[in-house]
Design an enzyme around this catalytic site. Sequence first.
Site, PDB file in Angstrom:
ATOM      1  N   ASN A  11     -94.378 -46.309  35.249  1.00  0.00           N
ATOM      2  CA  ASN A  11     -93.728 -44.963  34.315  1.00  0.00           C
ATOM      3  C   ASN A  11     -95.499 -44.730  33.255  1.00  0.00           C
ATOM      4  O   ASN A  11     -95.771 -46.362  32.897  1.00  0.00           O
ATOM      5  CB  ASN A  11     -93.072 -45.776  33.154  1.00  0.00           C
ATOM      6  CG  ASN A  11     -92.879 -45.089  32.039  1.00  0.00           C
ATOM      7  OD1 ASN A  11     -92.709 -44.421  31.436  1.00  0.00           O
ATOM      8  ND2 ASN A  11     -92.507 -46.304  30.920  1.00  0.00           N
ATOM      9  N   TRP A  12     -95.797 -44.036  33.302  1.00  0.00           N
ATOM     10  CA  TRP A  12     -96.959 -43.389  32.647  1.00  0.00           C
ATOM     11  C   TRP A  12     -96.791 -42.905  30.973  1.00  0.00           C
ATOM     12  O   TRP A  12     -98.384 -43.125  30.408  1.00  0.00           O
ATOM     13  CB  TRP A  12     -97.447 -42.596  33.513  1.00  0.00           C
ATOM     14  CG  TRP A  12     -98.527 -42.331  34.460  1.00  0.00           C
ATOM     15  CD1 TRP A  12     -98.424 -43.727  34.980  1.00  0.00           C
ATOM     16  CD2 TRP A  12     -99.049 -42.039  35.120  1.00  0.00           C
ATOM     17  NE1 TRP A  12     -99.391 -43.109  36.413  1.00  0.00           N
ATOM     18  CE2 TRP A  12     -99.777 -42.372  35.807  1.00  0.00           C
ATOM     19  CE3 TRP A  12     -99.760 -39.486  34.997  1.00  0.00           C
ATOM     20  CZ2 TRP A  12    -100.228 -41.443  37.569  1.00  0.00           C
ATOM     21  CZ3 TRP A  12    -100.298 -39.653  36.076  1.00  0.00           C
ATOM     22  CH2 TRP A  12    -100.658 -39.733  36.850  1.00  0.00           C
ATOM     23  N   LYS A  13     -95.116 -43.365  30.285  1.00  0.00           N
ATOM     24  CA  LYS A  13     -95.775 -43.204  29.279  1.00  0.00           C
ATOM     25  C   LYS A  13     -96.243 -41.540  28.339  1.00  0.00           C
ATOM     26  O   LYS A  13     -96.615 -41.110  29.719  1.00  0.00           O
ATOM     27  CB  LYS A  13     -95.920 -44.285  28.567  1.00  0.00           C
ATOM     28  CG  LYS A  13     -95.578 -45.789  29.471  1.00  0.00           C
ATOM     29  CD  LYS A  13     -95.554 -46.822  28.001  1.00  0.00           C
ATOM     30  CE  LYS A  13     -95.108 -48.119  29.204  1.00  0.00           C
ATOM     31  NZ  LYS A  13     -94.415 -49.072  27.906  1.00  0.00           N
ATOM     32  N   HIS A  99     -85.034 -46.161  28.148  1.00  0.00           N
ATOM     33  CA  HIS A  99     -85.892 -47.156  27.596  1.00  0.00           C
ATOM     34  C   HIS A  99     -86.236 -47.171  26.292  1.00  0.00           C
ATOM     35  O   HIS A  99     -85.635 -46.930  25.353  1.00  0.00           O
ATOM     36  CB  HIS A  99     -87.213 -46.111  28.172  1.00  0.00           C
ATOM     37  CG  HIS A  99     -88.623 -46.922  28.206  1.00  0.00           C
ATOM     38  ND1 HIS A  99     -88.774 -46.950  27.578  1.00  0.00           N
ATOM     39  CD2 HIS A  99     -89.094 -47.213  29.228  1.00  0.00           C
ATOM     40  CE1 HIS A  99     -90.148 -48.179  27.179  1.00  0.00           C
ATOM     41  NE2 HIS A  99     -90.304 -47.974  29.534  1.00  0.00           N
ATOM     42  N   GLU A 101     -88.087 -47.809  24.508  1.00  0.00           N
ATOM     43  CA  GLU A 101     -89.033 -46.673  23.047  1.00  0.00           C
ATOM     44  C   GLU A 101     -88.408 -45.444  22.845  1.00  0.00           C
ATOM     45  O   GLU A 101     -89.121 -45.028  22.095  1.00  0.00           O
ATOM     46  CB  GLU A 101     -90.420 -46.518  23.549  1.00  0.00           C
ATOM     47  CG  GLU A 101     -91.280 -47.721  24.110  1.00  0.00           C
ATOM     48  CD  GLU A 101     -92.842 -47.683  25.269  1.00  0.00           C
ATOM     49  OE1 GLU A 101     -92.642 -46.695  25.923  1.00  0.00           O
ATOM     50  OE2 GLU A 101     -92.809 -48.929  25.937  1.00  0.00           O
ATOM     51  N   GLU A 167     -84.422 -54.756  30.874  1.00  0.00           N
ATOM     52  CA  GLU A 167     -86.280 -54.797  30.893  1.00  0.00           C
ATOM     53  C   GLU A 167     -86.331 -55.550  28.542  1.00  0.00           C
ATOM     54  O   GLU A 167     -85.869 -54.449  27.950  1.00  0.00           O
ATOM     55  CB  GLU A 167     -87.262 -54.002  29.988  1.00  0.00           C
ATOM     56  CG  GLU A 167     -87.515 -52.189  31.548  1.00  0.00           C
ATOM     57  CD  GLU A 167     -88.722 -51.516  31.013  1.00  0.00           C
ATOM     58  OE1 GLU A 167     -89.687 -51.310  31.827  1.00  0.00           O
ATOM     59  OE2 GLU A 167     -87.940 -50.937  29.963  1.00  0.00           O
ATOM     60  N   GLY A 173     -95.505 -54.151  26.979  1.00  0.00           N
ATOM     61  CA  GLY A 173     -97.078 -54.402  26.346  1.00  0.00           C
ATOM     62  C   GLY A 173     -97.447 -54.886  25.861  1.00  0.00           C
ATOM     63  O   GLY A 173     -98.267 -54.695  25.112  1.00  0.00           O
ATOM     64  N   SER A 210     -94.288 -55.721  30.662  1.00  0.00           N
ATOM     65  CA  SER A 210     -95.209 -56.277  30.846  1.00  0.00           C
ATOM     66  C   SER A 210     -95.736 -57.202  32.444  1.00  0.00           C
ATOM     67  O   SER A 210     -96.796 -57.949  32.960  1.00  0.00           O
ATOM     68  CB  SER A 210     -95.884 -57.635  29.955  1.00  0.00           C
ATOM     69  OG  SER A 210     -95.713 -57.217  28.334  1.00  0.00           O
ATOM     70  N   GLY A 231     -95.462 -50.159  33.075  1.00  0.00           N
ATOM     71  CA  GLY A 231     -96.220 -49.222  32.648  1.00  0.00           C
ATOM     72  C   GLY A 231     -97.254 -48.841  32.400  1.00  0.00           C
ATOM     73  O   GLY A 231     -97.771 -48.535  33.614  1.00  0.00           O
TER      74      GLY A 231
HETATM   75  P1  PGA Z   1     -95.198 -52.281  30.561  1.00  0.00           P
HETATM   76  O1  PGA Z   1     -94.403 -51.095  29.816  1.00  0.00           O
HETATM   77  O2  PGA Z   1     -95.560 -52.939  31.677  1.00  0.00           O
HETATM   78  O3  PGA Z   1     -96.048 -51.573  29.611  1.00  0.00           O
HETATM   79  O4  PGA Z   1     -94.876 -53.769  29.259  1.00  0.00           O
HETATM   80  C1  PGA Z   1     -92.779 -50.981  31.174  1.00  0.00           C
HETATM   81  C2  PGA Z   1     -91.954 -49.829  30.626  1.00  0.00           C
HETATM   82  O5  PGA Z   1     -92.569 -49.145  30.763  1.00  0.00           O
HETATM   83  O6  PGA Z   1     -90.702 -50.344  30.565  1.00  0.00           O
END
Ligand code: PGA
Length: 249
Positions: A11-13, A99, A101, A167, A173, A210, A231
Site C-alpha cells: 500500500n503506497w498510500k 482503511h 486513514e 489493522e 505507521g 508497521s 505500508g
Molecule cells: P504501515 O501501514 O505498514 O506503514 O504501518 C500499514 C497500512 O497501510 O495499512
Amino acid sequence: MTNNKMIFIANWKMYGDKNNLKGLKEVLKFERKKIDKKNTIIYCPPYTLLSDVSKILKNSNIKVGAQNCHHSYEYGPNTGCINVKLLKNVGAEYVIIGHSENRFYDNDNIINKKLLAATKENLKIIFCLGETLKEKKSNKTFKVLKNQIRIGLKKIKNINNVIIAYEPRWSIGTGNLPKKSELINNTNFIKKIIRSIDKKGKIKIIYGGSVNPSNISELCKIKLFNGFLIGSASLKHNNFIDIIKKTTI
Ligand code: PGA
C-alpha cells in the site's frame, strides 16, 4: 516461514511517484524467478499510477489494486472522486476499503456502500478493520470490530471476494505492534464473527500495521494470518522483497 499460500499487499498510500516504478520492476523480476508461485502479491499505488502499474504488471502474476473508491457505483458529477468502474477501466482487480486513514471521513454505512459497489463491479475487496487507541484503552475493541464487520459486510453475497485486513489503527505507521496475546485474541474474535457469515471458512485474514523486515519473522510465528498489508516498508522494493522472503522461503 510458512507453507501456507500468503498474500502480500503493498500500500503506497499518498507516496510513490514514477521513480518508484523502477523498484516495482525489481519486484517483478523477483516474482518471475520464484519457483513457488503460490503466493499473491498485490500492488496498490496512488490512483495517478494505476495505469502505469497495470501496464508494467500486465502478463505477470502480480495483481493491481486501488487504495479506495467512491461509494457510488454509477458515474456522476463527483469532482475529484473515482468510482469502481473507473478503477476497473485502468486495470485494478482489487480495492482497499475501510482503511484507517479513510475512516476519518467514512462511517461504517458508507464503507458498506463502497463494498457493495466494488462487488457489483467484480472487484476483489481488501476490507480493513481496526480499533483506535482510545477504543482499545476503554476495552471497546471487540465491540468496534463486531460493528465494523456486521455493518461493512451487510448484504455482501460474494464473501469469497473479500480479504479481511486486521489493522489496529494505533499500529499503522507508528512502529508499534500489538502484543502477541492481543493479536491472537483479536484475530480469533474476528474469525469467530466472520464464521457466522462465512460458513465455509473461506475468508482470508491478513495483518497490517508497521510490518517491516525486522518484525515479520515474529509475526509469522503467530500462524494466524494469510498474509500482510504493508505500508511504508513496501515503498522500498528491497524491504518488500525481504518481507516476502522471510515469510515464504
Ligand atoms: P504501515 O501501514 O505498514 O506503514 O504501518 C500499514 C497500512 O497501510 O495499512
